[in-house]
Design a protein around this motif. Structure first.
Motif, PDB file in Angstrom:
ATOM      1  N   THR A  12      35.183  34.526  48.938  1.00 51.99           N
ATOM      2  CA  THR A  12      35.324  35.703  48.091  1.00 51.99           C
ATOM      3  C   THR A  12      36.766  35.817  47.603  1.00 51.99           C
ATOM      4  OG1 THR A  12      35.961  37.185  49.897  1.00 51.99           O
ATOM      5  CG2 THR A  12      33.593  36.875  49.518  1.00 51.99           C
ATOM      6  N   THR A  38      32.280  34.056  45.041  1.00 50.13           N
ATOM      7  CA  THR A  38      31.643  35.315  44.673  1.00 50.13           C
ATOM      8  C   THR A  38      32.554  36.100  43.737  1.00 50.13           C
ATOM      9  OG1 THR A  38      32.534  36.812  46.368  1.00 50.13           O
ATOM     10  CG2 THR A  38      30.670  35.415  46.998  1.00 50.13           C
ATOM     11  N   PHE A  40      32.125  39.855  40.768  1.00 47.58           N
ATOM     12  CA  PHE A  40      31.190  40.851  40.257  1.00 47.58           C
ATOM     13  C   PHE A  40      31.795  41.570  39.054  1.00 47.58           C
ATOM     14  CE2 PHE A  40      33.983  43.366  42.822  1.00 47.58           C
ATOM     15  CZ  PHE A  40      33.978  44.643  42.280  1.00 47.58           C
ATOM     16  N   GLN A  62      26.985  36.631  42.199  1.00 46.73           N
ATOM     17  CA  GLN A  62      27.303  38.051  42.087  1.00 46.73           C
ATOM     18  C   GLN A  62      27.387  38.695  43.467  1.00 46.73           C
ATOM     19  OE1 GLN A  62      27.687  40.406  39.537  1.00 46.73           O
ATOM     20  NE2 GLN A  62      27.465  42.221  40.811  1.00 46.73           N
ATOM     21  N   LEU A  63      28.514  39.353  43.753  1.00 46.73           N
ATOM     22  CA  LEU A  63      28.625  40.126  44.989  1.00 46.73           C
ATOM     23  C   LEU A  63      29.668  41.216  44.834  1.00 46.73           C
ATOM     24  CD1 LEU A  63      28.004  40.735  47.958  1.00 46.73           C
ATOM     25  CD2 LEU A  63      29.873  39.177  48.561  1.00 46.73           C
ATOM     26  N   ASP A  64      29.202  42.455  44.800  1.00 47.21           N
ATOM     27  CA  ASP A  64      30.040  43.622  44.980  1.00 47.21           C
ATOM     28  C   ASP A  64      29.849  44.023  46.443  1.00 47.21           C
ATOM     29  OD1 ASP A  64      31.090  46.158  45.266  1.00 47.21           O
ATOM     30  OD2 ASP A  64      30.200  46.967  43.438  1.00 47.21           O
ATOM     31  N   SER A  67      28.011  47.138  47.343  1.00 49.20           N
ATOM     32  CA  SER A  67      26.681  47.345  46.779  1.00 49.20           C
ATOM     33  C   SER A  67      25.610  46.864  47.751  1.00 49.20           C
ATOM     34  CB  SER A  67      26.549  46.581  45.450  1.00 49.20           C
ATOM     35  OG  SER A  67      25.193  46.458  45.059  1.00 49.20           O
ATOM     36  N   GLU A  69      22.508  46.544  47.156  1.00 46.92           N
ATOM     37  CA  GLU A  69      21.641  45.616  46.423  1.00 46.92           C
ATOM     38  C   GLU A  69      22.217  44.209  46.431  1.00 46.92           C
ATOM     39  OE1 GLU A  69      19.850  44.981  41.882  1.00 46.92           O
ATOM     40  OE2 GLU A  69      20.966  46.797  42.397  1.00 46.92           O
ATOM     41  N   ASP A  70      23.517  44.086  46.141  1.00 49.00           N
ATOM     42  CA  ASP A  70      24.145  42.768  46.122  1.00 49.00           C
ATOM     43  C   ASP A  70      24.180  42.144  47.512  1.00 49.00           C
ATOM     44  OD1 ASP A  70      24.530  42.864  43.424  1.00 49.00           O
ATOM     45  OD2 ASP A  70      26.716  43.012  43.496  1.00 49.00           O
ATOM     46  N   ALA A  73      20.858  40.786  48.520  1.00 50.26           N
ATOM     47  CA  ALA A  73      20.455  39.614  47.741  1.00 50.26           C
ATOM     48  C   ALA A  73      21.361  38.401  47.982  1.00 50.26           C
ATOM     49  CB  ALA A  73      20.463  39.963  46.250  1.00 50.26           C
ATOM     50  N   LEU A  74      22.437  38.587  48.729  1.00 48.74           N
ATOM     51  CA  LEU A  74      23.439  37.522  48.832  1.00 48.74           C
ATOM     52  C   LEU A  74      22.870  36.218  49.371  1.00 48.74           C
ATOM     53  CD1 LEU A  74      26.408  36.646  48.550  1.00 48.74           C
ATOM     54  CD2 LEU A  74      26.738  37.393  50.925  1.00 48.74           C
ATOM     55  N   ARG A  77      20.877  34.400  46.811  1.00 51.73           N
ATOM     56  CA  ARG A  77      21.718  33.897  45.730  1.00 51.73           C
ATOM     57  C   ARG A  77      22.497  32.662  46.157  1.00 51.73           C
ATOM     58  NH1 ARG A  77      23.897  39.892  43.739  1.00 51.73           N
ATOM     59  NH2 ARG A  77      21.969  40.487  42.635  1.00 51.73           N
TER      60      ARG A  77
END
Length: 255
Positions: A12, A38, A40, A62-64, A67, A69-70, A73-74, A77
């Motif tokens: 990151t 990563t 975002f 994508q990674l916040d 978040s 959601e992110d 989903a990591l 992804r």
């Protein structure tokens, strides 16, 4: 064979080629690792551009880190690019300027909460999100700025780093039985984009080379990146919950 030959790493915090994370990614690739980055929001395109300056192409997911959601989903992804992870680098930090630069007493909770969420809780959040991909022998490495002291201008970011360091120890406790190591590198001041956003950053940088037995070059992220790469490797198999100082020896000197 390179130090990280065959390893698959999630990194990151690659924003500019001056970023410590960029140099970690560069060294990791040179030492044989496969790297996924990563980013975002508006920074995503910037990271994709900077990634082209690495020795080899690196995908960006994508990674916040704030978040849900992110974070949920990591793993999926990352699986689009690698089937597992051997290491994760946490190079995430942010505090509003309203809680730095001499604003400790006037800092408001909402802004302090942002600093703690992004700069401390995100380590736990990232570790949990990446957990399905990590196995025995894997390594999580984060970057800190020695939180034992009240530094000039650092203010609530210093408090966030103290929480960050404590978080790493609790992660080391809880992930250790699975063979997952969690360690930090405490670097001296490095002139990254994040550092330049700290009001009065020069107050941290001034005098550091003279106080450090080995000297210190704030424009050189390479020593810090090398320490991160070493902790990602198999050369520290029984080290966890540790903070490795890469600061020219500044931390060991008295006033």
């Amino acid at each position: 064979m390179g130090l990280l030959d065959g390893k698959k790493l999630l990194i990151t915090g690659v924003l500019m080629d001056s970023s410590i994370a960029f140099h970690v990614a560069r060294l990791a690739q040179q030492e044989g690792a496969e790297v996924v980055l990563t980013s975002f929001g508006r920074q995503l395109r910037l990271t994709e551009t900077i990634a082209k300056r690495l020795p080899a192409a690196a995908p960006v997911v994508q990674l916040d880190a704030t978040s849900t959601e992110d974070l949920d989903a990591l793993a999926d992804r990352v699986r689009e690019h690698v089937d597992h992870l051997d290491g994760v680098v946490h190079s995430i930090g942010f505090a509003p300027q309203s809680v730095m630069g001499g604003n400790f007493l006037t800092g408001q909770w909402d802004d302090v909460a942002t600093a703690l969420h992004v700069s401390a809780y995100s380590l736990k959040a990232l570790a949990v999100a990446a957990h399905p991909l990590l196995g025995r022998g894997s390594s999580i490495v984060g970057l800190t700025f020695d939180a034992r002291y009240a530094w000039p201008v650092y203010d609530w970011m210093g408090v966030a780093k103290a929480a960050f360091e404590a978080t790493s120890r609790y992660l080391a406790r809880d992930l250790g039985p699975e063979g997952i190591r969690v360690n930090l590198v405490a670097a001296g001041p490095v002139k990254t984009t994040a550092a330049k956003s700290i009001p009065g950053f020069q107050a941290l940088d001034e005098g550091w080379p003279k106080r450090s037995p080995l000297g210190w070059d704030a424009s050189d992220p390479e020593p810090t990146a090398r320490a991160v790469a070493a902790l990602l490797s198999d050369w520290f198999p029984a080290t966890t919950g540790e903070i490795v100082h890469v600061d020219g020896g500044f931390h060991a000197m008295g006033l």
